[in-house]
Design a protein around this motif. Structure first.
Motif, PDB file in Angstrom:
ATOM      1  N   GLU A 110     -22.611  13.067   5.429  1.00 52.07           N
ATOM      2  CA  GLU A 110     -21.951  13.391   4.167  1.00 52.07           C
ATOM      3  C   GLU A 110     -20.543  12.806   4.114  1.00 52.07           C
ATOM      4  O   GLU A 110     -20.085  12.354   3.063  1.00 52.07           O
ATOM      5  CB  GLU A 110     -21.905  14.904   3.955  1.00 52.07           C
ATOM      6  N   GLY A 111     -19.851  12.802   5.242  1.00 58.52           N
ATOM      7  CA  GLY A 111     -18.525  12.201   5.303  1.00 58.52           C
ATOM      8  C   GLY A 111     -18.574  10.709   5.040  1.00 58.52           C
ATOM      9  O   GLY A 111     -17.702  10.152   4.359  1.00 58.52           O
ATOM     10  N   LYS A 112     -19.596  10.065   5.554  1.00 56.93           N
ATOM     11  CA  LYS A 112     -19.753   8.622   5.329  1.00 56.93           C
ATOM     12  C   LYS A 112     -19.991   8.337   3.850  1.00 56.93           C
ATOM     13  O   LYS A 112     -19.400   7.416   3.286  1.00 56.93           O
ATOM     14  CB  LYS A 112     -20.919   8.094   6.163  1.00 56.93           C
ATOM     15  N   VAL A 113     -20.837   9.149   3.205  1.00 51.08           N
ATOM     16  CA  VAL A 113     -21.095   8.979   1.767  1.00 51.08           C
ATOM     17  C   VAL A 113     -19.801   9.172   0.982  1.00 51.08           C
ATOM     18  O   VAL A 113     -19.485   8.402   0.069  1.00 51.08           O
ATOM     19  CB  VAL A 113     -22.179   9.973   1.293  1.00 51.08           C
ATOM     20  N   TYR A 114     -19.031  10.179   1.357  1.00 46.20           N
ATOM     21  CA  TYR A 114     -17.767  10.465   0.675  1.00 46.20           C
ATOM     22  C   TYR A 114     -16.792   9.298   0.827  1.00 46.20           C
ATOM     23  O   TYR A 114     -16.152   8.876  -0.144  1.00 46.20           O
ATOM     24  CB  TYR A 114     -17.165  11.746   1.247  1.00 46.20           C
ATOM     25  N   MET A 115     -16.698   8.762   2.040  1.00 43.21           N
ATOM     26  CA  MET A 115     -15.783   7.641   2.270  1.00 43.21           C
ATOM     27  C   MET A 115     -16.236   6.399   1.500  1.00 43.21           C
ATOM     28  O   MET A 115     -15.396   5.640   0.998  1.00 43.21           O
ATOM     29  CB  MET A 115     -15.680   7.331   3.769  1.00 43.21           C
ATOM     30  N   GLU A 116     -17.543   6.182   1.372  1.00 46.27           N
ATOM     31  CA  GLU A 116     -18.039   5.048   0.589  1.00 46.27           C
ATOM     32  C   GLU A 116     -17.664   5.212  -0.880  1.00 46.27           C
ATOM     33  O   GLU A 116     -17.283   4.238  -1.540  1.00 46.27           O
ATOM     34  CB  GLU A 116     -19.558   4.925   0.734  1.00 46.27           C
ATOM     35  N   ARG A 117     -17.760   6.421  -1.400  1.00 47.89           N
ATOM     36  CA  ARG A 117     -17.364   6.674  -2.794  1.00 47.89           C
ATOM     37  C   ARG A 117     -15.881   6.403  -2.994  1.00 47.89           C
ATOM     38  O   ARG A 117     -15.482   5.806  -3.995  1.00 47.89           O
ATOM     39  CB  ARG A 117     -17.667   8.114  -3.181  1.00 47.89           C
ATOM     40  N   ILE A 118     -15.069   6.828  -2.049  1.00 46.94           N
ATOM     41  CA  ILE A 118     -13.624   6.582  -2.145  1.00 46.94           C
ATOM     42  C   ILE A 118     -13.358   5.077  -2.143  1.00 46.94           C
ATOM     43  O   ILE A 118     -12.543   4.574  -2.933  1.00 46.94           O
ATOM     44  CB  ILE A 118     -12.877   7.272  -0.985  1.00 46.94           C
ATOM     45  N   GLU A 119     -14.037   4.342  -1.269  1.00 48.53           N
ATOM     46  CA  GLU A 119     -13.839   2.896  -1.181  1.00 48.53           C
ATOM     47  C   GLU A 119     -14.268   2.214  -2.477  1.00 48.53           C
ATOM     48  O   GLU A 119     -13.584   1.302  -2.964  1.00 48.53           O
ATOM     49  CB  GLU A 119     -14.630   2.342   0.011  1.00 48.53           C
ATOM     50  N   GLU A 120     -15.392   2.646  -3.057  1.00 46.05           N
ATOM     51  CA  GLU A 120     -15.836   2.071  -4.328  1.00 46.05           C
ATOM     52  C   GLU A 120     -14.811   2.341  -5.432  1.00 46.05           C
ATOM     53  O   GLU A 120     -14.503   1.450  -6.232  1.00 46.05           O
ATOM     54  CB  GLU A 120     -17.191   2.662  -4.726  1.00 46.05           C
ATOM     55  N   GLU A 121     -14.292   3.548  -5.474  1.00 37.74           N
ATOM     56  CA  GLU A 121     -13.301   3.903  -6.487  1.00 37.74           C
ATOM     57  C   GLU A 121     -12.031   3.068  -6.305  1.00 37.74           C
ATOM     58  O   GLU A 121     -11.445   2.589  -7.269  1.00 37.74           O
ATOM     59  CB  GLU A 121     -12.978   5.397  -6.406  1.00 37.74           C
ATOM     60  N   ARG A 122     -11.615   2.876  -5.074  1.00 34.59           N
ATOM     61  CA  ARG A 122     -10.424   2.065  -4.781  1.00 34.59           C
ATOM     62  C   ARG A 122     -10.649   0.620  -5.240  1.00 34.59           C
ATOM     63  O   ARG A 122      -9.773  -0.005  -5.842  1.00 34.59           O
ATOM     64  CB  ARG A 122     -10.129   2.107  -3.285  1.00 34.59           C
ATOM     65  N   GLN A 168      -9.647  -3.752  -9.230  1.00 38.95           N
ATOM     66  CA  GLN A 168     -10.139  -4.695 -10.234  1.00 38.95           C
ATOM     67  C   GLN A 168      -9.512  -4.412 -11.593  1.00 38.95           C
ATOM     68  O   GLN A 168      -9.105  -5.338 -12.310  1.00 38.95           O
ATOM     69  CB  GLN A 168     -11.665  -4.614 -10.340  1.00 38.95           C
ATOM     70  N   GLN A 169      -9.405  -3.142 -11.960  1.00 36.44           N
ATOM     71  CA  GLN A 169      -8.798  -2.788 -13.243  1.00 36.44           C
ATOM     72  C   GLN A 169      -7.333  -3.190 -13.275  1.00 36.44           C
ATOM     73  O   GLN A 169      -6.845  -3.712 -14.283  1.00 36.44           O
ATOM     74  CB  GLN A 169      -8.928  -1.284 -13.500  1.00 36.44           C
ATOM     75  N   ASP A 170      -6.629  -2.962 -12.180  1.00 34.20           N
ATOM     76  CA  ASP A 170      -5.221  -3.356 -12.108  1.00 34.20           C
ATOM     77  C   ASP A 170      -5.060  -4.867 -12.243  1.00 34.20           C
ATOM     78  O   ASP A 170      -4.157  -5.351 -12.928  1.00 34.20           O
ATOM     79  CB  ASP A 170      -4.586  -2.883 -10.797  1.00 34.20           C
ATOM     80  N   GLU A 171      -5.956  -5.623 -11.583  1.00 32.92           N
ATOM     81  CA  GLU A 171      -5.888  -7.083 -11.678  1.00 32.92           C
ATOM     82  C   GLU A 171      -6.162  -7.548 -13.102  1.00 32.92           C
ATOM     83  O   GLU A 171      -5.494  -8.451 -13.610  1.00 32.92           O
ATOM     84  CB  GLU A 171      -6.891  -7.719 -10.710  1.00 32.92           C
ATOM     85  N   GLU A 172      -7.141  -6.932 -13.762  1.00 36.68           N
ATOM     86  CA  GLU A 172      -7.456  -7.299 -15.144  1.00 36.68           C
ATOM     87  C   GLU A 172      -6.285  -6.986 -16.070  1.00 36.68           C
ATOM     88  O   GLU A 172      -5.950  -7.785 -16.943  1.00 36.68           O
ATOM     89  CB  GLU A 172      -8.719  -6.559 -15.607  1.00 36.68           C
ATOM     90  N   GLN A 173      -5.658  -5.839 -15.875  1.00 34.56           N
ATOM     91  CA  GLN A 173      -4.510  -5.474 -16.707  1.00 34.56           C
ATOM     92  C   GLN A 173      -3.349  -6.426 -16.469  1.00 34.56           C
ATOM     93  O   GLN A 173      -2.650  -6.827 -17.388  1.00 34.56           O
ATOM     94  CB  GLN A 173      -4.081  -4.032 -16.418  1.00 34.56           C
ATOM     95  N   THR A 174      -3.156  -6.804 -15.213  1.00 33.54           N
ATOM     96  CA  THR A 174      -2.072  -7.728 -14.887  1.00 33.54           C
ATOM     97  C   THR A 174      -2.319  -9.086 -15.527  1.00 33.54           C
ATOM     98  O   THR A 174      -1.401  -9.717 -16.055  1.00 33.54           O
ATOM     99  CB  THR A 174      -1.957  -7.880 -13.344  1.00 33.54           C
ATOM    100  N   GLN A 175      -3.571  -9.550 -15.519  1.00 28.24           N
ATOM    101  CA  GLN A 175      -3.903 -10.829 -16.123  1.00 28.24           C
ATOM    102  C   GLN A 175      -3.735 -10.772 -17.635  1.00 28.24           C
ATOM    103  O   GLN A 175      -3.261 -11.737 -18.252  1.00 28.24           O
ATOM    104  CB  GLN A 175      -5.335 -11.237 -15.769  1.00 28.24           C
ATOM    105  N   GLN A 176      -4.086  -9.664 -18.269  1.00 31.00           N
ATOM    106  CA  GLN A 176      -3.950  -9.523 -19.719  1.00 31.00           C
ATOM    107  C   GLN A 176      -2.482  -9.488 -20.127  1.00 31.00           C
ATOM    108  O   GLN A 176      -2.096 -10.077 -21.135  1.00 31.00           O
ATOM    109  CB  GLN A 176      -4.653  -8.257 -20.203  1.00 31.00           C
ATOM    110  N   VAL A 177      -1.661  -8.830 -19.329  1.00 27.52           N
ATOM    111  CA  VAL A 177      -0.232  -8.727 -19.634  1.00 27.52           C
ATOM    112  C   VAL A 177       0.440 -10.087 -19.472  1.00 27.52           C
ATOM    113  O   VAL A 177       1.313 -10.467 -20.236  1.00 27.52           O
ATOM    114  CB  VAL A 177       0.435  -7.659 -18.743  1.00 27.52           C
ATOM    115  N   SER A 178       0.031 -10.852 -18.478  1.00 25.72           N
ATOM    116  CA  SER A 178       0.676 -12.141 -18.212  1.00 25.72           C
ATOM    117  C   SER A 178       0.317 -13.206 -19.232  1.00 25.72           C
ATOM    118  O   SER A 178       0.991 -14.201 -19.369  1.00 25.72           O
ATOM    119  CB  SER A 178       0.340 -12.618 -16.786  1.00 25.72           C
ATOM    120  N   HIS A 179      -0.768 -13.007 -19.981  1.00 26.13           N
ATOM    121  CA  HIS A 179      -1.157 -13.992 -21.002  1.00 26.13           C
ATOM    122  C   HIS A 179      -0.488 -13.708 -22.278  1.00 26.13           C
ATOM    123  O   HIS A 179      -0.060 -13.219 -23.015  1.00 26.13           O
ATOM    124  CB  HIS A 179      -2.674 -13.987 -21.201  1.00 26.13           C
TER     125      HIS A 179
END
Length: 69
Positions: free
Chosen positions: A41-53, A58-69
């Motif tokens: 269960e701990g492994k599943v939880y850590m995988e979820r955290i990694e996916e969320e991170r 990715q969202q931060d990179e997309e926002q940064t690219q949109q702001v820079s254009h």
């Protein structure tokens, strides 16, 4: 009779010790299963955290690219 004690008394004492040993083994096995479950269960939880991170990065990179254009 052995040492003035009926044979069935020895059998009862032997069965009590055997029962205690079996209970101890069952307790150890249950503890091991619980440990494995917690680790899984701990492994599943850590995988979820990694996916969320990863999604947030990715969202931060997309926002940064949109702001820079």
């Amino acid at each position: 009779m052995i040492f003035g004690i009926p044979w069935w008394v020895f059998m009862v004492v032997l069965l009590i010790f055997l029962s205690g040993y079996m209970a101890f083994r069952a307790m150890r096995a249950e503890k091991e299963l619980e440990k494995q479950y917690i680790e899984r269960e701990g492994k599943v939880y850590m995988e979820r955290i990694e996916e969320e991170r990863h999604k947030r990065l990715q969202q931060d990179e997309e926002q940064t690219q949109q702001v820079s254009h």
